[in-house]
Design a protein around this motif. Structure first.
Motif, PDB file in Angstrom:
ATOM      1  N   MET A  47      -4.049  -0.588   9.646  1.00 17.28           N
ATOM      2  CA  MET A  47      -4.098  -1.413   8.443  1.00 17.28           C
ATOM      3  C   MET A  47      -3.161  -2.608   8.558  1.00 17.28           C
ATOM      4  O   MET A  47      -3.473  -3.706   8.085  1.00 17.28           O
ATOM      5  N   ALA A 101      -7.463   6.281  -3.195  1.00 13.97           N
ATOM      6  CA  ALA A 101      -8.269   6.794  -2.091  1.00 13.97           C
ATOM      7  C   ALA A 101      -7.695   8.125  -1.635  1.00 13.97           C
ATOM      8  O   ALA A 101      -6.478   8.318  -1.633  1.00 13.97           O
ATOM      9  N   VAL A 138      -7.798  10.419   1.771  1.00  7.06           N
ATOM     10  CA  VAL A 138      -8.187  10.346   3.180  1.00  7.06           C
ATOM     11  C   VAL A 138      -7.732  11.600   3.919  1.00  7.06           C
ATOM     12  O   VAL A 138      -6.859  12.335   3.460  1.00  7.06           O
ATOM     13  N   VAL A 177       0.860  -1.180   0.000  1.00  8.69           N
ATOM     14  CA  VAL A 177       0.000   0.000   0.000  1.00  8.69           C
ATOM     15  C   VAL A 177       0.895   1.229   0.000  1.00  8.69           C
ATOM     16  O   VAL A 177       1.774   1.370   0.853  1.00  8.69           O
ATOM     17  N   LEU A 201     -10.710   0.759   3.105  1.00 10.59           N
ATOM     18  CA  LEU A 201      -9.482   0.794   2.304  1.00 10.59           C
ATOM     19  C   LEU A 201      -9.032  -0.614   1.922  1.00 10.59           C
ATOM     20  O   LEU A 201      -8.632  -0.844   0.768  1.00 10.59           O
ATOM     21  N   THR A 202      -9.064  -1.533   2.864  1.00  9.47           N
ATOM     22  CA  THR A 202      -8.634  -2.900   2.531  1.00  9.47           C
ATOM     23  C   THR A 202      -9.591  -3.544   1.532  1.00  9.47           C
ATOM     24  O   THR A 202      -9.174  -4.292   0.646  1.00  9.47           O
ATOM     25  N   VAL A 251      -3.004   5.777  -1.600  1.00 13.68           N
ATOM     26  CA  VAL A 251      -3.776   6.584  -0.653  1.00 13.68           C
ATOM     27  C   VAL A 251      -3.143   7.968  -0.571  1.00 13.68           C
ATOM     28  O   VAL A 251      -1.970   8.101  -0.212  1.00 13.68           O
ATOM     29  N   LEU A 294     -12.766   3.060   8.406  1.00 12.91           N
ATOM     30  CA  LEU A 294     -11.937   3.520   7.298  1.00 12.91           C
ATOM     31  C   LEU A 294     -10.969   2.431   6.861  1.00 12.91           C
ATOM     32  O   LEU A 294     -10.762   2.219   5.656  1.00 12.91           O
ATOM     33  N   LEU A 339      -2.650  -0.372  -3.793  1.00 12.09           N
ATOM     34  CA  LEU A 339      -3.559   0.714  -3.419  1.00 12.09           C
ATOM     35  C   LEU A 339      -2.736   1.981  -3.279  1.00 12.09           C
ATOM     36  O   LEU A 339      -1.618   1.952  -2.750  1.00 12.09           O
ATOM     37  N   LEU A 399       1.109   5.241   0.408  1.00 13.66           N
ATOM     38  CA  LEU A 399       0.431   6.401   0.974  1.00 13.66           C
ATOM     39  C   LEU A 399       1.293   7.631   0.744  1.00 13.66           C
ATOM     40  O   LEU A 399       2.518   7.586   0.910  1.00 13.66           O
TER      41      LEU A 399
END
Length: 415
Positions: free
Chosen positions: A78, A156, A158, A58, A408-409, A134, A404, A132, A60
């Protein structure tokens, strides 16, 4: 995945192809000024500085120091939800990289975000292959968003935050934002005001999930530095002015001159390079000052702790913290770092950048607003009763991350 439809976004993507013509020279000039890390500046050209770990990853992104640190609570949650997932955090500033390195969540590494050129982004995405992407708060890089979406990687947004002034600046570019938001599978705002603004810019199905800063784990502190510093402070009452600006320092120093006996005031400037300037100001008021950056200890009226990455140390050592930026146009800084480490929170009247956070703390009796007139008494009062209430709010925020995290997952298929 939706293709760029607006003329402005298409024009930006064409223009971004010219970024490599100037980027290396610009980064080298920044390197010469100490604004880039010598061994890592080429990450901004899309050249990975670390190997990719095995398994799902992931990615971010947050722009700077405060925004990056705020992601830690989400990453921890997460990581607990998806034990096989690894994490990559990108940011753009040197300070964010250096401080985040001392506060890494589990299975997490840091890189600088590449500049928004197609070739740089291609190298970055080819290497990291995230499951993913973020993005946090307000920082969206159009080229990176479009390139990520084009590969079918879920996106995403956030912890989004946008006040009236920020919305007004972005409104003229609403078609660009609508194009970008169409690529996001999840958009989560800190508060209803932000949700309305995002919707007005074209975002759909915006959910309100609160601020991530309140859920962030406590900042770390070097055990050796903690062991050396605690005895040096002795029995003196200690007050921390955290992330200070000149307006905050003027109010705190004026209050300090009126007190006898005087507590030890630790000033942690938002910009540590201002340490010398602050020392001069202290001396003009007839007070004595020492500077940690020069290897000096807390032997005067004021200890200027003008170093990067040690806020976790100062919050642990100071029972009371005055949050900087709240006596001037900066309009506040993050109060939750103090809350997580049991330092009672005082703040001035100007908190527009963290209105919801300070309101939450005030409603629970977990922070005390002060003025220049009431500050001297507040600095000599026992605020221990506030500490437990603030710590409880931080714990509740961490426990509230579950919806949240689940969203996300699920978006990334990592359940």
């Amino acid at each position: 995945m939706t293709r760029p439809t607006g003329l402005l976004l298409r024009s930006y993507l064409v223009a971004a192809q010219a970024i490599p013509l100037a980027a290396p020279g610009l980064l080298r000039r920044r390197l010469a000024k100490g604004k880039e890390l010598p061994d890592r500046w080429r990450e901004k050209l899309g050249e990975a500085g670390l190997p990719r770990p095995d398994g799902p990853l992931v990615w971010l992104h947050a722009v700077g120091l405060g925004e990056t640190l705020a992601l830690r609570g989400l990453i921890v949650a997460m990581a607990e939800k998806a034990p096989g997932v690894e994490f990559l955090v990108t940011s753009t500033t040197r300070a964010s990289a250096e401080v985040f390195a001392a506060n890494l969540p589990p299975r997490t590494r840091h890189q600088f975000l590449p500049l928004d050129a197609p070739g740089y982004l291609r190298r970055f995405l080819d290497h990291w292959r995230p499951s993913l992407s973020v993005w946090a708060e307000q920082d969206l890089w159009p080229g990176a968003v479009v390139a990520t979406a084009a590969r079918g990687i879920p996106l995403a947004l956030v912890n989004a935050r946008m006040n009236d002034a920020a919305f007004a600046r972005r409104h003229r570019w609403r078609r660009v934002f609508a194009d970008l938001f169409s690529r996001f599978g999840l958009i989560a705002a800190q508060d209803p005001e932000t949700a309305r603004h995002l919707s007005a810019l074209g975002a759909r199905d915006v959910r309100v999930t609160g601020a991530l800063k309140a859920a962030a784990p406590a900042l770390s502190a070097d055990p050796a530095a903690l062991g050396q510093t605690r005895p040096a402070l002795g029995d003196r009452r200690r007050i921390l002015l955290a992330a200070s600006h000149p307006e905050d320092e003027a109010v705190l120093l004026a209050a300090l001159t009126s007190l006898q006996p005087r507590p030890l005031l630790l000033i942690a400037p938002r910009d540590p390079a201002r340490g010398g300037e602050i020392a001069v100001r202290v001396k003009t008021l007839g007070l004595t000052a020492t500077r940690r950056s020069l290897g000096q200890g807390p032997t005067g009226d004021v200890w200027i702790v003008d170093t990067f990455g040690e806020m976790g140390l100062w919050y642990r050592l100071c029972p009371v913290s005055v949050i900087g930026g709240t006596f001037g146009p900066t309009e506040g800084h993050n109060p939750w770092e103090a809350a997580a480490l049991g330092s009672a929170i005082l703040h001035g009247p100007r908190t527009a950048n963290f209105t919801g956070d300070f309101a939450t703390l005030a409603a629970a009796g977990a922070a005390l607003p002060v003025t220049a007139e009431t500050l001297p008494v507040a600095l000599t009062t026992d605020h221990a009763s506030m500490v437990g209430r603030a710590t409880a709010l931080s714990a509740a925020a961490r426990n509230g991350l579950a919806p949240l995290v689940d969203a996300l997952t699920a978006l990334a298929g990592l359940e």
